[in-house]
Write a protein that holds these residues in place. Sequence first.
Motif, PDB file in Angstrom:
ATOM      1  N   SER A  36       0.865  -1.181   0.000  1.00 44.00           N
ATOM      2  CA  SER A  36       0.000   0.000   0.000  1.00 44.00           C
ATOM      3  C   SER A  36       0.897   1.224   0.000  1.00 44.00           C
ATOM      4  O   SER A  36       1.856   1.308   0.764  1.00 44.00           O
ATOM      5  CB  SER A  36      -0.903   0.020   1.241  1.00 44.00           C
ATOM      6  OG  SER A  36      -1.611   1.242   1.318  1.00 44.00           O
ATOM      7  N   ASN A  38      -0.231   4.301   0.576  1.00 42.42           N
ATOM      8  CA  ASN A  38      -0.872   5.387   1.322  1.00 42.42           C
ATOM      9  C   ASN A  38      -0.179   5.627   2.646  1.00 42.42           C
ATOM     10  O   ASN A  38       0.233   4.685   3.324  1.00 42.42           O
ATOM     11  CB  ASN A  38      -2.346   5.075   1.578  1.00 42.42           C
ATOM     12  CG  ASN A  38      -3.188   5.135   0.321  1.00 42.42           C
ATOM     13  OD1 ASN A  38      -3.658   4.123  -0.166  1.00 42.42           O
ATOM     14  ND2 ASN A  38      -3.370   6.327  -0.207  1.00 42.42           N
ATOM     15  N   THR A  41      -3.885   6.004   7.606  1.00 40.89           N
ATOM     16  CA  THR A  41      -4.460   4.719   8.010  1.00 40.89           C
ATOM     17  C   THR A  41      -5.790   4.452   7.328  1.00 40.89           C
ATOM     18  O   THR A  41      -6.077   3.327   6.911  1.00 40.89           O
ATOM     19  CB  THR A  41      -4.638   4.684   9.531  1.00 40.89           C
ATOM     20  OG1 THR A  41      -3.381   4.995  10.160  1.00 40.89           O
ATOM     21  CG2 THR A  41      -5.111   3.325   9.998  1.00 40.89           C
ATOM     22  N   THR A  44      -5.677   2.707   3.950  1.00 43.72           N
ATOM     23  CA  THR A  44      -5.128   1.355   3.834  1.00 43.72           C
ATOM     24  C   THR A  44      -6.168   0.279   4.125  1.00 43.72           C
ATOM     25  O   THR A  44      -5.857  -0.912   4.035  1.00 43.72           O
ATOM     26  CB  THR A  44      -3.942   1.176   4.793  1.00 43.72           C
ATOM     27  OG1 THR A  44      -4.381   1.393   6.143  1.00 43.72           O
ATOM     28  CG2 THR A  44      -2.834   2.165   4.465  1.00 43.72           C
ATOM     29  N   ALA A  47      -6.775  -1.978   1.146  1.00 44.71           N
ATOM     30  CA  ALA A  47      -5.613  -2.853   0.922  1.00 44.71           C
ATOM     31  C   ALA A  47      -5.625  -4.023   1.894  1.00 44.71           C
ATOM     32  O   ALA A  47      -5.307  -5.166   1.516  1.00 44.71           O
ATOM     33  CB  ALA A  47      -4.325  -2.044   1.055  1.00 44.71           C
ATOM     34  N   LYS A  48      -6.010  -3.786   3.142  1.00 40.09           N
ATOM     35  CA  LYS A  48      -6.061  -4.864   4.133  1.00 40.09           C
ATOM     36  C   LYS A  48      -7.133  -5.887   3.773  1.00 40.09           C
ATOM     37  O   LYS A  48      -6.923  -7.100   3.918  1.00 40.09           O
ATOM     38  CB  LYS A  48      -6.325  -4.273   5.515  1.00 40.09           C
ATOM     39  CG  LYS A  48      -5.153  -3.472   6.081  1.00 40.09           C
ATOM     40  CD  LYS A  48      -5.500  -2.868   7.430  1.00 40.09           C
ATOM     41  CE  LYS A  48      -4.335  -2.048   7.981  1.00 40.09           C
ATOM     42  NZ  LYS A  48      -4.676  -1.407   9.271  1.00 40.09           N
ATOM     43  N   LEU A  58       0.366  -7.816   3.931  1.00 42.37           N
ATOM     44  CA  LEU A  58       0.694  -6.566   3.261  1.00 42.37           C
ATOM     45  C   LEU A  58       2.199  -6.352   3.314  1.00 42.37           C
ATOM     46  O   LEU A  58       2.839  -6.578   4.350  1.00 42.37           O
ATOM     47  CB  LEU A  58      -0.036  -5.406   3.948  1.00 42.37           C
ATOM     48  CG  LEU A  58      -0.269  -4.124   3.135  1.00 42.37           C
ATOM     49  CD1 LEU A  58      -1.072  -4.418   1.879  1.00 42.37           C
ATOM     50  CD2 LEU A  58      -0.987  -3.092   3.975  1.00 42.37           C
ATOM     51  N   GLN A  88      -3.481   1.693  -4.237  1.00 40.04           N
ATOM     52  CA  GLN A  88      -3.483   3.114  -3.897  1.00 40.04           C
ATOM     53  C   GLN A  88      -4.904   3.659  -3.995  1.00 40.04           C
ATOM     54  O   GLN A  88      -5.453   3.813  -5.073  1.00 40.04           O
ATOM     55  CB  GLN A  88      -2.554   3.899  -4.837  1.00 40.04           C
ATOM     56  CG  GLN A  88      -2.445   5.376  -4.521  1.00 40.04           C
ATOM     57  CD  GLN A  88      -1.683   5.648  -3.236  1.00 40.04           C
ATOM     58  OE1 GLN A  88      -1.646   4.825  -2.343  1.00 40.04           O
ATOM     59  NE2 GLN A  88      -1.090   6.815  -3.144  1.00 40.04           N
TER      60      GLN A  88
END
Length: 383
Positions: A36, A38, A41, A44, A47-48, A58, A88
């Motif tokens: 990620s 970024n 927080t 993200t 992404a998680k 990650l 992103q």
Amino acid sequence: MHNAFWAFLVSRSKTSKLSNSYSTMNISKSGYRVFSANSTTACTELAKKITERLGVELGKSVVYQESNRETRVDVKESVRGQNIFIIQTIPRDVNTAIMELLVMAYALKTNCAENIIGVIPYFPYSKQCKMRKRGSIVCKLLASMLAKAGLTHIITMDLHQKEIQGFFSFPVDNLRASPFLLQYIQDEIPDYRNAIIVAKSPSAAKRAQSYAERLRLGLAVMHGEAQCSESDMADGRHSPPPLSSGRTTSGHPGLELPLMMAKEKPPITVVGDVGGRIAIIVDDIIDDVEDFVAAAEILKERGAYKIYIMATHGLLSAEAPRLIEESAIDEVVVTNTVPHEVQKLQCPKIKTVDVSMILAEAIRRIHNGESMAYLFRNITVDD
């Protein structure tokens, strides 16, 4: 004969070891990592969710801003010879997110990553994909910057204009959110069979028609002065250059151009019967919501008893949550391509549909070299 036999076994053993070392090298080379880019927080979270669906961790990296607002990226693990996916999501600070992506991609390129694939669910500057006045096509500039930074492929979702894919010198997979939004309509809107799909402008009619056909519902199109279509914006290519002092306006003899009538929009009208129906307005982006609020008021006046807005990218800038809360809109449904948790706290009418599943599947298929056609089944050109 005996010596020749042992010589054959030794050579066979060496060949086997060599092939095993090659296969081991190929296995390590074919690995992949998901990062990620970024620094915040909230950005993200998507992404998680994607990495959880893929069953991977990650990638270890640090993305932060220096005291002078310069972007710094530190990759904390080896990426040599691997496929790297950079997720992103684009927050309100668009330019910082773009710079983070560029610096991350260049860092991975410098560290000998095999392929660098950008997963950018909402592609920024996508509205600036046409020449306006004496401006520039910023979307094409961004495509060139991403290629220069080292990206070799992009996964995105519902580009504002599909022709944007032609700006890139590498492959672009433009996924669609419509299956998830259609599923939400069927599962979460009671009596959706009594609904009608609404395009708030003629430019959105094709998308609305695609939704209406798949849901077996009627279609309505709004047109008039509340519409703010990109095609109606002033284009400087049609304006003459200013005359300098002392110059006279002498045209070519005998050249008479026809006078152009000034463009005036008629009073807003709704083509289609929305009386006693649930009105579902569909679009790709909902940012400044004044047009949507105005459309909802007109639909209420025409007899619609519930109004939903379905959009892929919920930017919801400025006073959007307050305006939605105070409007005739019953619910705004968007995907999680853009983080909007703060806006949801301000306005309970905003609902979220998770699209991490299709993004995770796209990553898996691209890494394994599988066809992407399955992700586009039952998708129409107009989605």
